[in-house]
Design a protein around this motif. Structure first.
Motif, PDB file in Angstrom:
ATOM      1  N   GLN A   1       0.907  -1.371   0.009  1.00  0.00           N
ATOM      2  CA  GLN A   1      -0.038   0.104   0.117  1.00  0.00           C
ATOM      3  C   GLN A   1       0.872   1.280  -0.199  1.00  0.00           C
ATOM      4  O   GLN A   1       0.431   2.200  -0.926  1.00  0.00           O
ATOM      5  CB  GLN A   1      -1.136  -0.079   1.119  1.00  0.00           C
ATOM      6  N   ARG A   2       1.893   1.126   0.941  1.00  0.00           N
ATOM      7  CA  ARG A   2       2.816   2.328   0.980  1.00  0.00           C
ATOM      8  C   ARG A   2       3.292   2.852  -0.349  1.00  0.00           C
ATOM      9  O   ARG A   2       3.661   3.888  -0.867  1.00  0.00           O
ATOM     10  CB  ARG A   2       3.829   2.303   1.932  1.00  0.00           C
ATOM     11  N   SER A   3       3.910   1.615  -1.075  1.00  0.00           N
ATOM     12  CA  SER A   3       4.640   1.655  -2.210  1.00  0.00           C
ATOM     13  C   SER A   3       3.814   2.258  -3.441  1.00  0.00           C
ATOM     14  O   SER A   3       4.347   3.116  -4.216  1.00  0.00           O
ATOM     15  CB  SER A   3       5.397   0.193  -2.745  1.00  0.00           C
ATOM     16  N   ALA A   4       2.634   1.708  -3.419  1.00  0.00           N
ATOM     17  CA  ALA A   4       1.725   2.211  -4.558  1.00  0.00           C
ATOM     18  C   ALA A   4       1.319   3.619  -4.326  1.00  0.00           C
ATOM     19  O   ALA A   4       1.275   4.638  -5.034  1.00  0.00           O
ATOM     20  CB  ALA A   4       0.639   1.442  -4.761  1.00  0.00           C
ATOM     21  N   ALA A   5       1.125   3.869  -3.145  1.00  0.00           N
ATOM     22  CA  ALA A   5       0.432   5.333  -2.640  1.00  0.00           C
ATOM     23  C   ALA A   5       1.686   6.309  -3.046  1.00  0.00           C
ATOM     24  O   ALA A   5       1.416   7.593  -3.487  1.00  0.00           O
ATOM     25  CB  ALA A   5       0.005   5.363  -1.304  1.00  0.00           C
ATOM     26  N   ILE A   6       2.728   6.105  -2.621  1.00  0.00           N
ATOM     27  CA  ILE A   6       4.008   7.082  -2.681  1.00  0.00           C
ATOM     28  C   ILE A   6       4.237   7.320  -4.243  1.00  0.00           C
ATOM     29  O   ILE A   6       4.631   8.459  -4.707  1.00  0.00           O
ATOM     30  CB  ILE A   6       5.255   6.796  -1.964  1.00  0.00           C
ATOM     31  N   SER A   7       4.040   6.303  -5.125  1.00  0.00           N
ATOM     32  CA  SER A   7       4.267   6.444  -6.509  1.00  0.00           C
ATOM     33  C   SER A   7       3.177   7.539  -6.919  1.00  0.00           C
ATOM     34  O   SER A   7       3.624   8.414  -7.885  1.00  0.00           O
ATOM     35  CB  SER A   7       4.259   5.122  -7.257  1.00  0.00           C
TER      36      SER A   7
END
Length: 427
Positions: free
Chosen positions: A140-146
């Motif tokens: 979730q963090r990885s997708a959101a930060i992109s």
């Protein structure tokens, strides 16, 4: 509430804490610093200062930062007070700020909304930031930060520029359409339309961000007393479901969300499947179990081999018991009581979920973004079947409007209220 007010809020975590940050944004931010500190510090440099209220009473000793606009997070003059993080300290500083003319407490998401209104971020980046704040797993963090860092926005801007070039070709063809030697649209026009639509379709085919929010949905199914609840408890590592040798103990759906290996999962325990329930309540539970199987990303079948839903994983449980019945095509054989084989099942689920969820660092579209890009693809698809240049130009304009709505160049107040209402106060 008006956008000309100067707003303030605690933007750090809930007190008590070692340090707490109070943000102030708006035209009166500099006045707030001077009122509490007696002077304005040098821009963008942390300065130690004593904070006093209007009566001269000492409130705290804090680090104070002053950021002149418009090159700030909100696009406005911005101040930060890094205070001691006690509740009484924060309450006192907030009272002092509220007493100043032109200052008021911020609404949820108001700092970020001002950043959007002042062009510091666009709508897609704001949505990514909201997802980042609510992220609980690494995926979730990885997708959101992109998304928050503008990956989707930059791609959409590139698509829009290419679309503008195509629209210019249409306008040029229309301008010279009355001349005898007019050539119309170049041959590459149709190819470029197809290439652009194909690129956007690749984004539409990716797993959606809602999958990350809910998690990979795993349903445990089988007849009564097949070990579903025991395995469910072992997977979620809690006694969430009641286990009993009495058939029909689980009469309703039980859900638990957990993260395994940085991947979000929702595990679902269901009522035992059999033709006739012992009573009306169990019958309702069986009906709901069938509904959950239809929604599942993966079904773990604990019943008789070959009797489960199509595509279900055959799981042979209770390998520690004397009456254990093996399965010839079991994907996993395990004991939820002793834990034997459980680690292998979890590892397999993580690998399977990673294949079906957005990849780490890959932007995942939400429902709104998916709908806007869908509108663009639909318009581009219509273009390829048209001969009338005026109609072609109108469809290209429709696709361009979809890109504008994607990043917030064209939007509605109701939609903005719903988005920024998701943010906490102070963000």
């Amino acid at each position: 509430m008006t956008s000309t007010d100067t707003i303030f809020a605690v933007s750090s975590g809930s007190p008590p804490a070692a340090i707490a940050v109070i943000r102030v944004s708006g035209a009166a931010a500099a006045d707030a610093i001077e009122a509490l500190c007696g002077k304005r510090p040098a821009p963008r440099r942390a300065s130690l200062a004593r904070l006093h209220d209007a009566n001269g009473a000492l409130l705290d000793e804090a680090l104070v930062l002053w950021f002149p606009g418009p090159a700030t997070a909100t696009g406005e003059d911005l101040a930060e007070f890094h205070c001691h993080g006690g509740r009484a300290v924060l309450a006192a500083v907030e009272r002092a700020l509220a007493a100043l003319p032109g200052l008021r407490a911020a609404e949820p998401g108001e700092f970020t909304r001002r950043a959007f209104a002042n062009g510091r971020i666009d709508l897609a980046e704001a949505e990514g930031l909201a997802d980042l704040l609510s992220a609980e797993t690494e995926l979730q963090r990885s997708a959101a930060i992109s998304n928050a860092s503008g990956a989707l926005s930059r791609t959409a801007d590139d698509w829009r520029e290419r679309l503008l070039g195509l629209s210019a070709q249409v306008e040029a063809a229309l301008d010279f359409s009355d001349e005898e030697d007019a050539e119309g649209l170049p041959e590459c026009f149709t190819w470029n339309i197809a290439d652009l639509a194909g690129e956007i379709q690749e984004w539409l085919d990716r797993p959606r961000s809602e999958r990350l929010g809910e998690g990979f949905r795993v349903v445990l199914a089988g007849p009564p007393n097949s070990g579903k609840s025991t395995l469910f408890n072992a997977l979620v590592e809690s006694e969430a479901a009641i286990t009993s040798p009495i058939a029909g103990t689980t009469r309703d759906v039980i859900e638990r969300s957990v993260a395994i290996g940085g991947v979000p999962f929702t595990f679902v325990d269901t009522a035992g499947l059999r033709d006739i329930g012992s009573d009306e309540i169990e019958g309702i539970g069986i009906e709901r179990a069938h509904g959950q199987i239809g929604r599942a990303d993966c079904v773990l079948w604990l019943g008789e081999e070959g009797q489960g839903p199509e595509g279900a994983w055959e799981i042979a449980t209770r390998s520690d018991t004397v009456d254990f019945m093996a399965k010839t095509a079991a994907r996993h054989t395990l004991s939820a009581i002793t834990g034997k084989g459980l680690a292998g099942l979890k590892e397999d689920l993580v690998m399977h979920a990673r294949e079906n969820l957005p990849k780490p660092g890959e932007v995942a579209l939400n429902a709104r973004q998916h709908a806007r890009l869908g509108e663009a693809v639909e318009a581009l698809g219509t273009v390829r079947g048209l001969d009338d240049l005026l109609l072609v130009g109108e469809e290209l304009r429709r696709a361009r409007l979809a890109f504008d709505r994607l990043v917030g160049r064209a939007t509605t107040e109701d939609m903005l209220d719903a988005l920024f209402g998701r943010f906490c106060i102070g963000k």
